[in-house]
Every structure is written in C-alpha cells, then in structure tokens.
Design a protein around this motif. Structure first.
Motif, PDB file in Angstrom:
ATOM      1  N   LEU A  61      93.517 -19.657   2.668  1.00 52.84           N
ATOM      2  CA  LEU A  61      92.450 -18.676   2.450  1.00 52.84           C
ATOM      3  C   LEU A  61      91.944 -18.186   3.810  1.00 52.84           C
ATOM      4  O   LEU A  61      90.904 -18.629   4.297  1.00 52.84           O
ATOM      5  N   PRO A  62      92.668 -17.259   4.446  1.00 48.06           N
ATOM      6  CA  PRO A  62      92.252 -16.771   5.766  1.00 48.06           C
ATOM      7  C   PRO A  62      90.911 -16.031   5.689  1.00 48.06           C
ATOM      8  O   PRO A  62      90.643 -15.299   4.729  1.00 48.06           O
ATOM      9  N   GLU A  63      90.090 -16.224   6.704  1.00 49.03           N
ATOM     10  CA  GLU A  63      88.780 -15.561   6.740  1.00 49.03           C
ATOM     11  C   GLU A  63      88.932 -14.045   6.669  1.00 49.03           C
ATOM     12  O   GLU A  63      88.180 -13.365   5.957  1.00 49.03           O
ATOM     13  N   ARG A  64      89.907 -13.510   7.401  1.00 47.37           N
ATOM     14  CA  ARG A  64      90.059 -12.052   7.467  1.00 47.37           C
ATOM     15  C   ARG A  64      90.373 -11.457   6.091  1.00 47.37           C
ATOM     16  O   ARG A  64      89.803 -10.442   5.698  1.00 47.37           O
ATOM     17  N   SER A  65      91.275 -12.100   5.340  1.00 45.39           N
ATOM     18  CA  SER A  65      91.650 -11.554   4.033  1.00 45.39           C
ATOM     19  C   SER A  65      90.489 -11.664   3.039  1.00 45.39           C
ATOM     20  O   SER A  65      90.287 -10.766   2.212  1.00 45.39           O
ATOM     21  N   LEU A  66      89.714 -12.748   3.118  1.00 47.02           N
ATOM     22  CA  LEU A  66      88.563 -12.884   2.222  1.00 47.02           C
ATOM     23  C   LEU A  66      87.479 -11.873   2.578  1.00 47.02           C
ATOM     24  O   LEU A  66      86.827 -11.318   1.692  1.00 47.02           O
ATOM     25  N   ALA A  67      87.281 -11.645   3.868  1.00 47.83           N
ATOM     26  CA  ALA A  67      86.293 -10.646   4.287  1.00 47.83           C
ATOM     27  C   ALA A  67      86.681  -9.271   3.767  1.00 47.83           C
ATOM     28  O   ALA A  67      85.831  -8.488   3.323  1.00 47.83           O
ATOM     29  N   SER A  68      87.979  -8.966   3.800  1.00 46.93           N
ATOM     30  CA  SER A  68      88.458  -7.684   3.290  1.00 46.93           C
ATOM     31  C   SER A  68      88.296  -7.604   1.777  1.00 46.93           C
ATOM     32  O   SER A  68      87.846  -6.577   1.247  1.00 46.93           O
ATOM     33  N   ARG A  69      88.644  -8.674   1.063  1.00 51.36           N
ATOM     34  CA  ARG A  69      88.552  -8.674  -0.398  1.00 51.36           C
ATOM     35  C   ARG A  69      87.116  -8.473  -0.870  1.00 51.36           C
ATOM     36  O   ARG A  69      86.850  -7.711  -1.795  1.00 51.36           O
ATOM     37  N   PHE A  70      86.168  -9.180  -0.239  1.00 50.96           N
ATOM     38  CA  PHE A  70      84.791  -9.138  -0.704  1.00 50.96           C
ATOM     39  C   PHE A  70      83.919  -8.179   0.102  1.00 50.96           C
ATOM     40  O   PHE A  70      82.703  -8.131  -0.082  1.00 50.96           O
ATOM     41  N   ARG A  71      84.536  -7.444   1.018  1.00 51.37           N
ATOM     42  CA  ARG A  71      83.872  -6.353   1.732  1.00 51.37           C
ATOM     43  C   ARG A  71      82.642  -6.833   2.507  1.00 51.37           C
ATOM     44  O   ARG A  71      81.558  -6.269   2.413  1.00 51.37           O
ATOM     45  N   VAL A  72      82.830  -7.901   3.239  1.00 55.39           N
ATOM     46  CA  VAL A  72      81.763  -8.437   4.078  1.00 55.39           C
ATOM     47  C   VAL A  72      82.360  -8.775   5.435  1.00 55.39           C
ATOM     48  O   VAL A  72      83.583  -8.739   5.636  1.00 55.39           O
ATOM     49  N   SER A  73      81.489  -9.110   6.389  1.00 53.61           N
ATOM     50  CA  SER A  73      81.977  -9.532   7.700  1.00 53.61           C
ATOM     51  C   SER A  73      82.488 -10.966   7.621  1.00 53.61           C
ATOM     52  O   SER A  73      82.278 -11.673   6.627  1.00 53.61           O
ATOM     53  N   ARG A  74      83.131 -11.416   8.678  1.00 56.55           N
ATOM     54  CA  ARG A  74      83.722 -12.756   8.666  1.00 56.55           C
ATOM     55  C   ARG A  74      82.676 -13.858   8.798  1.00 56.55           C
ATOM     56  O   ARG A  74      82.928 -15.007   8.428  1.00 56.55           O
ATOM     57  N   SER A  75      81.492 -13.524   9.294  1.00 55.25           N
ATOM     58  CA  SER A  75      80.464 -14.553   9.485  1.00 55.25           C
ATOM     59  C   SER A  75      80.018 -15.191   8.164  1.00 55.25           C
ATOM     60  O   SER A  75      80.051 -16.424   8.042  1.00 55.25           O
ATOM     61  N   PRO A  76      79.611 -14.410   7.136  1.00 54.62           N
ATOM     62  CA  PRO A  76      79.255 -15.055   5.862  1.00 54.62           C
ATOM     63  C   PRO A  76      80.440 -15.700   5.165  1.00 54.62           C
ATOM     64  O   PRO A  76      80.276 -16.670   4.432  1.00 54.62           O
ATOM     65  N   VAL A  77      81.667 -15.177   5.412  1.00 57.05           N
ATOM     66  CA  VAL A  77      82.865 -15.799   4.842  1.00 57.05           C
ATOM     67  C   VAL A  77      83.019 -17.214   5.393  1.00 57.05           C
ATOM     68  O   VAL A  77      83.335 -18.159   4.655  1.00 57.05           O
TER      69      VAL A  77
END
Length: 296
Positions: A29-45
């Motif tokens: 579960l890469p941070e970058r892909s989750l940030a893209s999926r949920f449309r948020v920055s990587r910090s809250p991810v």
C-alpha cells in the motif's frame, strides 16, 4: 469536544476499501497511490497507515512501507454501499463549514486553493454536496452554503419533531408497506450489526440510517411527513458529521432498527409506532451528551 481527524476519517475509508475490494494479503500500500486514490496529500495518508497498523488491518513490510494483513477480518463480510473516493475531502469541507472556518460564500478558485483540488475533483465534491442540499450555485459566480442546524438546542428540537411525526406516520390511514425497500434496509442494517459499524464512515452511517427512516416515512403515504423529515435530515447532516462516532451506541441503534423493521414486516404497526417513539427518544438522549462542533 472530540473531533474525528482527517487521518482517522481516511483510515476508516481505506479500511472500508480494503474490505470491499477484498485486497489480497501481502498487497503493498504505497503512500503515493493511496494519496492519489483518496485525493489527499501524503501527510494524512502516513498517519492513516499508522492507525490501520494499530488496528491490525495492515502490517509493516521489512523493506519499508505497509502491506495488507491476513488478520483484517473476513473477506466476505457484508458491506455498505461504497464510500466515494473523495470522502476525506468531503468530510473536511463539512467540518470546516460546521465549525465556521468556511465562509457562507466561496468561489471555486478559493475552494480549489484551500483544499488543493483540481477543478474536476472539486466538481465531483460540489455535485455531491448539491445533491445533499447544503450548497447551491449563485447566479453568475460562486457558491453559497445553505442553512444548517448549528446549535445543540436546534438539534434537540429536531429530534422532538421526529418523535412527534415518525411514529404517527406508521398509523396513517394511507400507510402502505414498502416491503422491498425495508428488506434492502434490513440487509444494510444487518451488515452494520455484523461488523461494518466499526469501520463505516460518518457519512455512510448517516446515509444508511436516514435511508431507513425515510423509507418508513414514505410508507406512511403522507407527503408532508416525508418532506418534513427529508428537510430536517438535510439540516442536521453536518451536525451529525461533527459528532465523534460512538461505535457501540451506533451498533445498538442498528440492532433497534432490525427490531423495528421486523415489526413492520410482520404488520405489527401499533407495536412499531411505540418502538419507534422509544428508539428516537433514546437516540436523542444519547446524542444530547455528545457535543457537536459548533454547538453553543
């Protein structure tokens, strides 16, 4: 006053996605892909991933990052309708509006800058908020947020109105049972009782419960009861989001919903009306001690 953080909302949404999509054990579960999926920055991810690791939904990988855990719960668990991918941003806008951080009027450019959204992403969020009835486009330029319940007193009055109207609707001479609608709601409430209540987002819980109550109001055959309830639900939506979710209390209300549905399906309307009155009274008492954002 307890507030659900963006990271917690994101963790709930990510856990729901993992369960609904039956993401395989060991999937990274890469941070970058989750940030893209949920449309948020990587910090809250990053924070959300730490929360999910504490819950046992994911595990740390020896080479770094996280992967889906084998101990996340049964893959065939019944699920609610899927959460929108823009749920964290949607809930952040709701929180800001209820707390007063977001002004009554705003332009699309202002909202895009504030929440770091593309125009397409913002359009999706605004479309949802418009459908739910708490924002409207201004003639020519900009958007205006519509009135909401923003005080504890008004919130309590809303529940008292429901206690007067909803049980009475069950006894209307025009009452016609919407059996198909109730059966669908029963499956949804059973899914919550069976475990979904522990990870459903505030919006999903609100939608599942209001859907049931509005179907019951529709069965009354009285359009004024139905319209009054729909209007009240639009007004109280954001205040519900502002409350910390008491998962054990939410599970109890869902069990009560199952009892109510079963009474209606067995044509025990008088008993259902009495039970509805007690159900709403107890829910009002429970929520009156939970201080919502913006309450005075």
């Amino acid at each position: 006053m307890t507030r659900v953080s963006l990271a917690e909302q994101l963790a709930n949404n990510a856990e729901l996605w993992i369960r609904q999509e039956n993401i395989a054990e060991g999937t990274a579960l890469p941070e970058r892909s989750l940030a893209s999926r949920f449309r948020v920055s990587r910090s809250p991810v990053r924070e959300a991933l730490q929360i999910l690791a504490q819950r046992g939904v994911i595990v740390a990988r020896p080479e770094g990052g996280y992967a889906v855990s084998a101990a996340r719960g049964p893959a065939n668990e019944p699920a609610l309708p899927p959460a929108d991918e823009d749920e964290p941003i949607y809930l952040k806008i709701a929180e800001d509006r209820l707390s007063g951080a977001l002004p009554e009027r705003a332009t699309e450019n202002e909202l895009m800058r504030r929440y770091a959204l593309t125009r397409s992403q913002l359009a999706d969020v605004l479309r949802r908020i418009t459908q739910e009835g708490w924002i409207e486009r201004l003639p020519g330029h900009g958007w205006q947020f519509l009135p909401i319940l923003n005080s504890a007193a008004a919130y309590d009055q809303g529940y008292r109105m429901r206690i007067l109207l909803e049980p009475a609707g069950l006894l209307e001479p025009t009452y016609r049972l919407d059996r198909e609608g109730l059966v669908k709601c029963r499956a949804e409430q059973q899914a919550l009782v069976d475990g979904a209540v522990e990870w459903a987002s505030p919006a999903q819980l609100f939608d599942a419960n209001t859907r049931l109550h509005e179907i019951i109001a529709t069965s009354s055959g009285n359009v004024f009861i139905l319209e009054a309830l729909r209007r009240l639900n639009r007004l109280r939506r954001l205040m519900e989001y502002g409350k910390a979710v008491n998962r054990s209390a939410a599970a109890l209300r869902c069990k009560e919903h199952l009892t109510l549905i079963d009474l209606l399906l067995s044509d025990q309307r008088d008993a259902a009306a009495d039970f509805m009155r007690l159900h709403l009274r107890d829910a009002a008492r429970e929520k009156s001690v939970m201080h919502p954002i913006g309450a005075r």
